[in-house]
Design an enzyme around this catalytic site. Structure first.
Site, PDB file in Angstrom:
ATOM      1  N   LYS A  76      73.584  -5.054 -36.386  1.00  0.00           N
ATOM      2  CA  LYS A  76      72.278  -5.193 -36.442  1.00  0.00           C
ATOM      3  C   LYS A  76      71.761  -5.718 -35.209  1.00  0.00           C
ATOM      4  O   LYS A  76      72.000  -6.594 -34.503  1.00  0.00           O
ATOM      5  CB  LYS A  76      72.085  -6.372 -37.352  1.00  0.00           C
ATOM      6  CG  LYS A  76      70.605  -6.849 -37.618  1.00  0.00           C
ATOM      7  CD  LYS A  76      70.662  -8.012 -38.572  1.00  0.00           C
ATOM      8  CE  LYS A  76      68.914  -8.339 -39.004  1.00  0.00           C
ATOM      9  NZ  LYS A  76      69.043  -9.389 -40.014  1.00  0.00           N
ATOM     10  N   ARG A 116      59.163  -9.242 -41.373  1.00  0.00           N
ATOM     11  CA  ARG A 116      59.257 -10.773 -41.003  1.00  0.00           C
ATOM     12  C   ARG A 116      57.901 -11.298 -41.632  1.00  0.00           C
ATOM     13  O   ARG A 116      57.884 -12.416 -42.040  1.00  0.00           O
ATOM     14  CB  ARG A 116      59.460 -10.845 -39.766  1.00  0.00           C
ATOM     15  CG  ARG A 116      60.864 -10.740 -39.309  1.00  0.00           C
ATOM     16  CD  ARG A 116      60.862 -11.250 -37.870  1.00  0.00           C
ATOM     17  NE  ARG A 116      62.261 -10.866 -37.323  1.00  0.00           N
ATOM     18  CZ  ARG A 116      62.564 -10.649 -36.241  1.00  0.00           C
ATOM     19  NH1 ARG A 116      61.793 -10.899 -35.150  1.00  0.00           N
ATOM     20  NH2 ARG A 116      63.964 -10.263 -35.729  1.00  0.00           N
ATOM     21  N   LYS A 160      71.688  -1.146 -38.633  1.00  0.00           N
ATOM     22  CA  LYS A 160      70.257  -1.250 -38.666  1.00  0.00           C
ATOM     23  C   LYS A 160      69.498  -1.637 -37.332  1.00  0.00           C
ATOM     24  O   LYS A 160      70.054  -2.387 -36.474  1.00  0.00           O
ATOM     25  CB  LYS A 160      70.163  -2.634 -39.597  1.00  0.00           C
ATOM     26  CG  LYS A 160      68.856  -3.100 -39.837  1.00  0.00           C
ATOM     27  CD  LYS A 160      68.775  -4.490 -40.547  1.00  0.00           C
ATOM     28  CE  LYS A 160      67.283  -4.802 -40.853  1.00  0.00           C
ATOM     29  NZ  LYS A 160      67.145  -6.122 -41.527  1.00  0.00           N
TER      30      LYS A 160
HETATM   31 ZN    ZN Z   1      67.901 -13.820 -41.616  1.00  0.00          ZN
END
Ligand code: ZN
Length: 279
Positions: free
Chosen positions: A150, A160, A203
């Site tokens: 990631k 987010r 990712k």
């Molecule tokens: Zn997190």
């Protein structure tokens, strides 16, 4: 995030039935708690939002595989993925304290009916700790999908905001990976496999096809890729401006991910893709 919504608990059963009817095999659940605190207690509460959603989904759609995001950031008042300590101008994420809470979270998801847990935090040693705890509690058939590679990416922004979890101070570079460093990504994946990950994830997706390819070729493990919110929003914006045609562009991108080795694609286009490919 055009076309993407937070769902209240009383709509989750209908949504699960809809995606199952479309032919999707699995869903990935993220929770937004009513309130956040410094210990992320909503993440491992028996009646937390994800735990309740799991029980509802499993009672209505027992065949639909449920994978749960295991992280603390959505439940932390400060928005970081772990327990933090602030020393003057610096903050530290406390690895071992965080892993303890991640283990509690994974166990509570398993108890509520998750088929697989997906730790997305990138703390050291969390896959092994979760595997051990699941086995010890009789959840040896519950799988682990690890966010193994990631990267610290600019493309997470829209998620987010949608998940109401942007960090209130600092950033996540201390625990996410430097995107210039491919060797580190492969090392992290190897570690997670050693610790017991059943599926490893890369990712974001499109800027990391080389990593995806290498992970799939080198380890031969089931490999997932997460086409993230920024990638989605960017393409959606291009569609809205008539720069590209949506269906053709999405199919081309998803085919590229598959071609690069993805066995599993996590995407906000899942329902549309199931419709398009089923026609
Ligand atoms: Zn997190």
């Amino acid at each position: 995030m055009p076309g993407v919504f937070q769902l209240p608990l009383n709509e989750i059963a209908d949504e699960a039935r809809r995606v199952e009817d479309l032919g999707l095999q699995a869903i990935l659940l993220f929770g937004i708690p009513a309130k956040k605190d410094e210990m992320a207690s909503g993440a491992y509460a028996e009646n937390g939002v994800v735990q309740k959603a799991l029980r509802t989904i499993k009672s209505k759609c027992p065949q639909l595989a449920t994978i749960t995001d295991v992280c603390l950031c959505e439940y932390m008042s400060h928005g970081h993925c772990g327990v933090t300590r602030i020393d003057g101008d610096h903050f530290h994420v406390l690895n071992d304290e965080t892993v303890e809470l991640l283990v509690k979270t994974a166990l509570s998801h398993a108890a509520a009916g998750a088929d697989m847990v997906a730790p997305s935090d990138m703390m050291d040693g969390r896959i092994g700790a979760i595997r051990e705890a699941l086995d010890a509690c009789g959840f040896d058939r519950i799988g682990i999908m690890s966010y193994a590679a990631k990267f610290a990416s600019v493309f997470y922004g829209p998620f987010r905001e949608a998940a109401e979890s942007p960090p209130q101070f600092g950033d996540r570079r201390s625990y996410q990976m430097d995107y210039a460093n491919a060797a580190e990504a492969l090392r992290e994946v190897a570690l997670d496999i050693d610790e017991g990950a059943d599926i490893v994830m890369v990712k974001p997706a499109l800027p990391y096809l080389d990593i995806l390819w290498r992970v799939r070729e080198r380890f031969g493990k089931p490999t997932a890729v997460y086409h993230v919110s920024g990638e989605y929003a960017m393409l959606k914006a291009a569609v809205e401006k008539n720069i590209v045609q949506e269906r053709a562009a999405v199919l081309e991108v998803m085919t590229a991910l598959k071609r690069a080795g993805a066995d599993i694609i996590v995407t906000y286009w899942a329902c549309e893709l199931a419709q398009w490919t089923g026609e």
